[in-house]
Scaffold this motif. Sequence first.
Motif, mmCIF file in Angstrom:
data_model
loop_
_atom_site.group_PDB
_atom_site.id
_atom_site.type_symbol
_atom_site.label_atom_id
_atom_site.label_comp_id
_atom_site.label_asym_id
_atom_site.label_seq_id
_atom_site.Cartn_x
_atom_site.Cartn_y
_atom_site.Cartn_z
ATOM 1 N N VAL A 1 0.852 -1.184 0.000
ATOM 2 C CA VAL A 1 0.000 0.000 0.000
ATOM 3 C C VAL A 1 0.893 1.241 0.000
ATOM 4 O O VAL A 1 1.770 1.372 0.861
ATOM 5 N N ARG B 1 -11.131 5.655 3.269
ATOM 6 C CA ARG B 1 -10.132 5.180 2.299
ATOM 7 C C ARG B 1 -9.239 4.108 2.908
ATOM 8 O O ARG B 1 -8.920 3.095 2.274
ATOM 9 N N PHE B 2 -8.831 4.301 4.149
ATOM 10 C CA PHE B 2 -8.021 3.265 4.801
ATOM 11 C C PHE B 2 -8.850 2.000 5.028
ATOM 12 O O PHE B 2 -8.319 0.883 4.918
ATOM 13 N N VAL C 1 0.519 5.291 0.280
ATOM 14 C CA VAL C 1 -0.355 6.418 0.594
ATOM 15 C C VAL C 1 0.335 7.686 0.119
ATOM 16 O O VAL C 1 1.451 7.993 0.550
ATOM 17 N N THR D 1 -6.661 1.944 -7.051
ATOM 18 C CA THR D 1 -6.523 3.330 -6.623
ATOM 19 C C THR D 1 -7.701 3.677 -5.747
ATOM 20 O O THR D 1 -8.857 3.458 -6.130
ATOM 21 N N ILE D 2 -7.436 4.236 -4.568
ATOM 22 C CA ILE D 2 -8.498 4.621 -3.638
ATOM 23 C C ILE D 2 -8.462 6.140 -3.466
ATOM 24 O O ILE D 2 -7.425 6.701 -3.098
ATOM 25 N N GLY D 3 -9.585 6.791 -3.745
ATOM 26 C CA GLY D 3 -9.640 8.241 -3.616
ATOM 27 C C GLY D 3 -11.062 8.735 -3.674
ATOM 28 O O GLY D 3 -12.010 7.955 -3.845
ATOM 29 N N ALA E 1 -8.843 0.175 1.826
ATOM 30 C CA ALA E 1 -7.555 -0.501 1.630
ATOM 31 C C ALA E 1 -7.495 -1.795 2.421
ATOM 32 O O ALA E 1 -7.044 -2.834 1.919
ATOM 33 N N VAL F 1 -1.713 -1.287 -4.024
ATOM 34 C CA VAL F 1 -2.777 -0.339 -3.677
ATOM 35 C C VAL F 1 -2.187 1.063 -3.545
ATOM 36 O O VAL F 1 -1.179 1.265 -2.849
ATOM 37 N N TYR F 2 -2.834 2.023 -4.200
ATOM 38 C CA TYR F 2 -2.461 3.435 -4.120
ATOM 39 C C TYR F 2 -3.610 4.186 -3.466
ATOM 40 O O TYR F 2 -4.750 4.111 -3.936
ATOM 41 N N LEU F 3 -3.346 4.884 -2.377
ATOM 42 C CA LEU F 3 -4.371 5.591 -1.614
ATOM 43 C C LEU F 3 -4.030 7.078 -1.609
ATOM 44 O O LEU F 3 -2.937 7.473 -1.185
ATOM 45 N N TYR F 4 -4.969 7.898 -2.063
ATOM 46 C CA TYR F 4 -4.721 9.333 -2.235
ATOM 47 C C TYR F 4 -5.424 10.142 -1.144
ATOM 48 O O TYR F 4 -6.609 9.948 -0.877
#
Length: 384
Positions: free
Chosen positions: A42, A178-179, A44, A148-150, A182, A194-197
């Motif tokens: 992950v 968002r977390f 962030v 992608t999480i945003g 994830a 995993v990309y978290l914005y």
Amino acid sequence: MPPMLPARQFSALRLADVLSSCHAAVLGRENALALAVVAKAVVVLVDGLGVSSLRARAGHARYLTSKLTRAGVVDTVFPATTAAAITTLTTGVEPGRHGLVGYRALDTANDRVVNQLSGWDDGMPPETWQRSRTVFERAAADGVPSFTIGPKRYAHSGFTLASLRGALYVPAESISDRFAAARALLDTEPRALVYLYVPELDVAAHAHGWESAKWLAALEALDSAAGRFASGLRRDEGLIVTADHGVLDVPATKHVLFDSVPELVAPVRHIGGDPRCVYLYLDETPGDSEAEAATALAETWREVEGDRAWIFTRAEAVTAGLFGTVDDEVLPRIGDVIVAARKAVAYYDSREPNQSARSMIGQHGSLTDEELRVPVIRDGAFGA
């Protein structure tokens, strides 16, 4: 006369190495960050979280600062702006190759300056304007799913299509949501990148300044959510928290309306970049070569603004490696002359019809430590 370019040594590890190293770690390969082998990684990306601001508010970010080491401080890209930096993170290459060389850049085919966060249209298709294969696309080819999480509002934006292509977009509105998203992905996917914005800190900084209560509240929310998430990581899960740029506050009294000096804009056709990293694109000048015209304008700017900005030509910037390797197609997107603020000022053109940008307090884009130095915080299997 102040130096044309700052004398600084950029960090050996780069923002470009972060996501690429996570991809390699999931595949069990050696990587630039020497990350351990994991099944799930992950990353962030906290928009606007510079190391100087984080350290200044350490008491409000105890989890993040407890994990920040001296080796975990790296330089972002130049210019220190979101479009350039996030695309470098997600492609593993620098702006001179992927092509998003600033906030606003010249589209020579259509003789216009385009906003590379929100200005996408048929004349600037994201699939081709951003020229590099993303880490997510490479991961897919290796059989590793990417996510992608945003916030939902970014799910189908041109910038997302340009820089996050290859990943499945998972919308989640709050930082804690968002977390949670994830964690749900890690619980259901045998392997994952995993990309978290997190845009909240940058939004608060632009509107209120990074020293505001709004920014501090966003930092506390991030620190709490990130700490809870990290505490639940399993042995085969790695976490990195990083940022695209830092921020400094510029009051309205420090705005420089550069068009008030006619010589600074007389030969200029288009103006792009950021208020702290202005790109000047020249009209063709009969009798002078392009290089001669750029040099002459840069000298004029140095005479007027050389005490509070680094001023250099495109050729000087490329020679100095500020954009990394610059491909021929990308070269015209960079300003003929670049004005990078080194004092706490922001440059504006008062002739611009839309002056809304002048309401911003938090600013970034230039080469100061406050803007360039970002954290790379490791936890889980990556922190061992």
